[in-house]
Design a protein around this motif. Structure first.
Motif, PDB file in Angstrom:
ATOM      1  N   GLU A 145     123.985  26.500  55.914  1.00  0.00           N
ATOM      2  CA  GLU A 145     124.505  25.213  55.420  1.00  0.00           C
ATOM      3  C   GLU A 145     123.823  24.833  54.113  1.00  0.00           C
ATOM      4  OE1 GLU A 145     124.257  21.840  57.923  1.00  0.00           O
ATOM      5  OE2 GLU A 145     126.031  22.345  59.096  1.00  0.00           O
ATOM      6  N   ARG A 146     122.506  24.992  54.086  1.00  0.00           N
ATOM      7  CA  ARG A 146     121.756  24.636  52.878  1.00  0.00           C
ATOM      8  C   ARG A 146     122.128  25.568  51.720  1.00  0.00           C
ATOM      9  NH1 ARG A 146     118.488  20.516  53.914  1.00  0.00           N
ATOM     10  NH2 ARG A 146     117.731  20.529  51.792  1.00  0.00           N
ATOM     11  N   ARG A 147     122.330  26.837  52.028  1.00  0.00           N
ATOM     12  CA  ARG A 147     122.707  27.791  50.979  1.00  0.00           C
ATOM     13  C   ARG A 147     124.066  27.412  50.393  1.00  0.00           C
ATOM     14  NH1 ARG A 147     123.347  34.046  52.455  1.00  0.00           N
ATOM     15  NH2 ARG A 147     121.452  33.595  53.645  1.00  0.00           N
ATOM     16  N   LEU A 148     125.017  27.035  51.260  1.00  0.00           N
ATOM     17  CA  LEU A 148     126.341  26.626  50.791  1.00  0.00           C
ATOM     18  C   LEU A 148     126.250  25.345  49.964  1.00  0.00           C
ATOM     19  CD1 LEU A 148     129.412  26.794  50.665  1.00  0.00           C
ATOM     20  CD2 LEU A 148     129.496  25.721  52.938  1.00  0.00           C
ATOM     21  N   GLY A 149     125.392  24.427  50.379  1.00  0.00           N
ATOM     22  CA  GLY A 149     125.226  23.192  49.615  1.00  0.00           C
ATOM     23  C   GLY A 149     124.760  23.454  48.196  1.00  0.00           C
ATOM     24  N   ILE A 150     123.864  24.421  48.038  1.00  0.00           N
ATOM     25  CA  ILE A 150     123.383  24.783  46.696  1.00  0.00           C
ATOM     26  C   ILE A 150     124.493  25.474  45.906  1.00  0.00           C
ATOM     27  CG2 ILE A 150     121.743  26.219  45.423  1.00  0.00           C
ATOM     28  CD1 ILE A 150     119.810  25.737  47.845  1.00  0.00           C
ATOM     29  N   ALA A 151     125.196  26.407  46.559  1.00  0.00           N
ATOM     30  CA  ALA A 151     126.295  27.102  45.881  1.00  0.00           C
ATOM     31  C   ALA A 151     127.346  26.111  45.396  1.00  0.00           C
ATOM     32  CB  ALA A 151     126.923  28.127  46.834  1.00  0.00           C
ATOM     33  N   ARG A 152     127.606  25.079  46.199  1.00  0.00           N
ATOM     34  CA  ARG A 152     128.630  24.094  45.853  1.00  0.00           C
ATOM     35  C   ARG A 152     128.247  23.325  44.585  1.00  0.00           C
ATOM     36  NH1 ARG A 152     130.283  19.859  50.434  1.00  0.00           N
ATOM     37  NH2 ARG A 152     128.314  19.001  49.679  1.00  0.00           N
ATOM     38  N   ALA A 153     126.950  23.093  44.393  1.00  0.00           N
ATOM     39  CA  ALA A 153     126.495  22.385  43.195  1.00  0.00           C
ATOM     40  C   ALA A 153     126.634  23.237  41.933  1.00  0.00           C
ATOM     41  CB  ALA A 153     125.041  21.956  43.362  1.00  0.00           C
ATOM     42  N   LEU A 154     126.829  24.551  42.109  1.00  0.00           N
ATOM     43  CA  LEU A 154     126.864  25.475  40.970  1.00  0.00           C
ATOM     44  C   LEU A 154     128.274  25.860  40.535  1.00  0.00           C
ATOM     45  CD1 LEU A 154     123.882  27.712  42.117  1.00  0.00           C
ATOM     46  CD2 LEU A 154     123.927  26.328  40.047  1.00  0.00           C
ATOM     47  N   VAL A 155     129.296  25.243  41.141  1.00  0.00           N
ATOM     48  CA  VAL A 155     130.667  25.587  40.743  1.00  0.00           C
ATOM     49  C   VAL A 155     130.887  25.215  39.280  1.00  0.00           C
ATOM     50  CG1 VAL A 155     131.654  25.387  43.065  1.00  0.00           C
ATOM     51  CG2 VAL A 155     131.570  23.363  41.582  1.00  0.00           C
ATOM     52  N   GLU A 172     109.874  30.536  57.067  1.00  0.00           N
ATOM     53  CA  GLU A 172     109.276  31.264  55.940  1.00  0.00           C
ATOM     54  C   GLU A 172     110.208  32.337  55.397  1.00  0.00           C
ATOM     55  OE1 GLU A 172     105.322  33.825  55.717  1.00  0.00           O
ATOM     56  OE2 GLU A 172     104.865  31.697  56.002  1.00  0.00           O
ATOM     57  N   GLU A 173     110.893  33.045  56.295  1.00  0.00           N
ATOM     58  CA  GLU A 173     111.817  34.095  55.860  1.00  0.00           C
ATOM     59  C   GLU A 173     112.984  33.496  55.072  1.00  0.00           C
ATOM     60  OE1 GLU A 173     114.737  37.521  57.845  1.00  0.00           O
ATOM     61  OE2 GLU A 173     113.231  36.507  59.074  1.00  0.00           O
ATOM     62  N   GLU A 174     113.542  32.388  55.572  1.00  0.00           N
ATOM     63  CA  GLU A 174     114.648  31.720  54.874  1.00  0.00           C
ATOM     64  C   GLU A 174     114.188  31.169  53.528  1.00  0.00           C
ATOM     65  OE1 GLU A 174     117.275  30.032  58.653  1.00  0.00           O
ATOM     66  OE2 GLU A 174     115.487  28.956  57.990  1.00  0.00           O
ATOM     67  N   SER A 175     112.950  30.662  53.480  1.00  0.00           N
ATOM     68  CA  SER A 175     112.401  30.143  52.235  1.00  0.00           C
ATOM     69  C   SER A 175     112.244  31.254  51.197  1.00  0.00           C
ATOM     70  CB  SER A 175     111.057  29.464  52.510  1.00  0.00           C
ATOM     71  OG  SER A 175     110.499  28.957  51.328  1.00  0.00           O
ATOM     72  N   THR A 180     114.487  33.939  46.121  1.00  0.00           N
ATOM     73  CA  THR A 180     115.167  35.016  45.400  1.00  0.00           C
ATOM     74  C   THR A 180     116.477  34.532  44.796  1.00  0.00           C
ATOM     75  OG1 THR A 180     114.183  36.658  46.879  1.00  0.00           O
ATOM     76  CG2 THR A 180     116.112  37.346  45.629  1.00  0.00           C
ATOM     77  N   ARG A 181     117.235  33.764  45.574  1.00  0.00           N
ATOM     78  CA  ARG A 181     118.537  33.297  45.095  1.00  0.00           C
ATOM     79  C   ARG A 181     118.388  32.286  43.965  1.00  0.00           C
ATOM     80  NH1 ARG A 181     122.103  35.549  48.315  1.00  0.00           N
ATOM     81  NH2 ARG A 181     121.386  36.166  50.384  1.00  0.00           N
ATOM     82  N   LEU A 182     117.433  31.361  44.106  1.00  0.00           N
ATOM     83  CA  LEU A 182     117.239  30.353  43.056  1.00  0.00           C
ATOM     84  C   LEU A 182     116.712  30.981  41.779  1.00  0.00           C
ATOM     85  CD1 LEU A 182     115.770  27.295  45.005  1.00  0.00           C
ATOM     86  CD2 LEU A 182     118.140  27.728  44.297  1.00  0.00           C
ATOM     87  N   ARG A 183     115.837  31.959  41.904  1.00  0.00           N
ATOM     88  CA  ARG A 183     115.311  32.651  40.726  1.00  0.00           C
ATOM     89  C   ARG A 183     116.431  33.284  39.910  1.00  0.00           C
ATOM     90  NH1 ARG A 183     112.125  31.952  37.165  1.00  0.00           N
ATOM     91  NH2 ARG A 183     110.013  31.500  37.724  1.00  0.00           N
ATOM     92  N   ALA A 184     117.481  33.732  40.620  1.00  0.00           N
ATOM     93  CA  ALA A 184     118.578  34.432  39.944  1.00  0.00           C
ATOM     94  C   ALA A 184     119.501  33.481  39.194  1.00  0.00           C
ATOM     95  CB  ALA A 184     119.385  35.233  40.963  1.00  0.00           C
ATOM     96  N   VAL A 185     119.521  32.205  39.569  1.00  0.00           N
ATOM     97  CA  VAL A 185     120.502  31.273  39.000  1.00  0.00           C
ATOM     98  C   VAL A 185     120.377  31.158  37.474  1.00  0.00           C
ATOM     99  CG1 VAL A 185     121.207  28.841  38.902  1.00  0.00           C
ATOM    100  CG2 VAL A 185     120.901  29.966  41.117  1.00  0.00           C
TER     101      VAL A 185
END
Length: 251
Positions: A145-155, A172-175, A180-185
């Motif tokens: 859910e949190r990952r989708l929320g971030i993706a939605r802000a990047l449309v 910790e694993e999800e963090s 990794t995903r935020l670094r790529a943005v």
């Protein structure tokens, strides 16, 4: 502040509520492709500053986006201009699939239907959500859910996105995956990120610079290692164990 000044910039920002000063003379900037961490104790003014940057809070002082004075703009106008945010509570569109959530967000910031569909497909791939495209968004596990929320802000390739505690509630694993995903943005789109977060393990590894506020005032700004070693920051926020990267503050 010239037209060539490419940054999301707050200058002299002050907010008072019924005589109480929530923010006082804040100077903050983040440039395209940069990740700025905004940290400080609870009640320091981080959420108020987030609201200022994204049009949800009236204030004294100015906010500019790439040299354009946007002071007083509505959240909707700022969003269409390329300044977005996430919220601490993920607000997904109920009754809609993962893909529809992305497309609806894209339409909401002014993309046409074809462009919205393309943006949705791109973000499904970038955030590893393609196999979940047809799943109802509110049925996702919390981390997704949190990952989708971030993706939605990047449309629609925004200029700047303010992320309000994106790692809250993640293990910790999800963090680490989020890191990794935020670094790529910024690398993928040139977008500048402002990240408000209490997870020091994440913030110290993610951000190019940190800006610390306490009691509504700027306390320090600079490279993460320098800020972490600043005696004023240690006293106000991080505590005596700040030398370690595993400190997580929830106070």
């Amino acid at each position: 502040m010239g037209k060539g000044d490419r940054a999301l910039r707050a200058s002299g920002v002050t907010v008072r509520f019924a005589g109480l000063t929530a923010l006082e003379d804040i100077e903050l900037s983040v440039r395209p492709g940069e990740i700025l961490g905004l940290i400080g104790p609870n009640g320091a003014g981080k959420t108020t500053l987030t609201n200022v940057l994204t049009g949800f809070q009236r204030h004294a002082g100015t906010v500019a986006v790439d040299g354009q004075d946007v002071t007083g703009w509505s959240p909707q106008r700022l969003s269409r201009f390329g300044v977005r945010r996430t919220f601490q509570n993920v607000r997904l569109f109920a009754g809609m699939t993962v893909a529809q959530n992305l497309e609806a967000a894209a339409l909401g910031v002014g993309l046409g239907r074809a462009a919205a569909h393309r943006s949705s497909l791109d973000l499904l791939e970038r955030f590893d959500l393609t196999e979940l495209a047809g799943v109802e968004a509110t049925a996702l596990p919390y981390g997704l859910e949190r990952r989708l929320g971030i993706a939605r802000a990047l449309v629609g390739e925004p200029r700047y996105v303010v992320l309000d505690e994106p790692a809250a509630g993640l293990n910790e694993e999800e963090s680490d995956e989020l890191l990794t995903r935020l670094r790529a943005v910024p690398a993928e789109s040139g977008c500048g990120l402002v990240v408000i977060e209490h997870d020091m393990r994440l913030i110290m590894r993610l951000c190019d610079r940190l800006h610390v506020i306490d009691h509504g005032r700027s306390l320090a700004a600079g490279a993460p290692a320098d800020v972490r070693a600043d005696p004023a920051v240690i006293e106000a926020y991080l505590g005596s164990e700040a030398a370690g990267e595993t400190v997580t503050h929830h106070g």
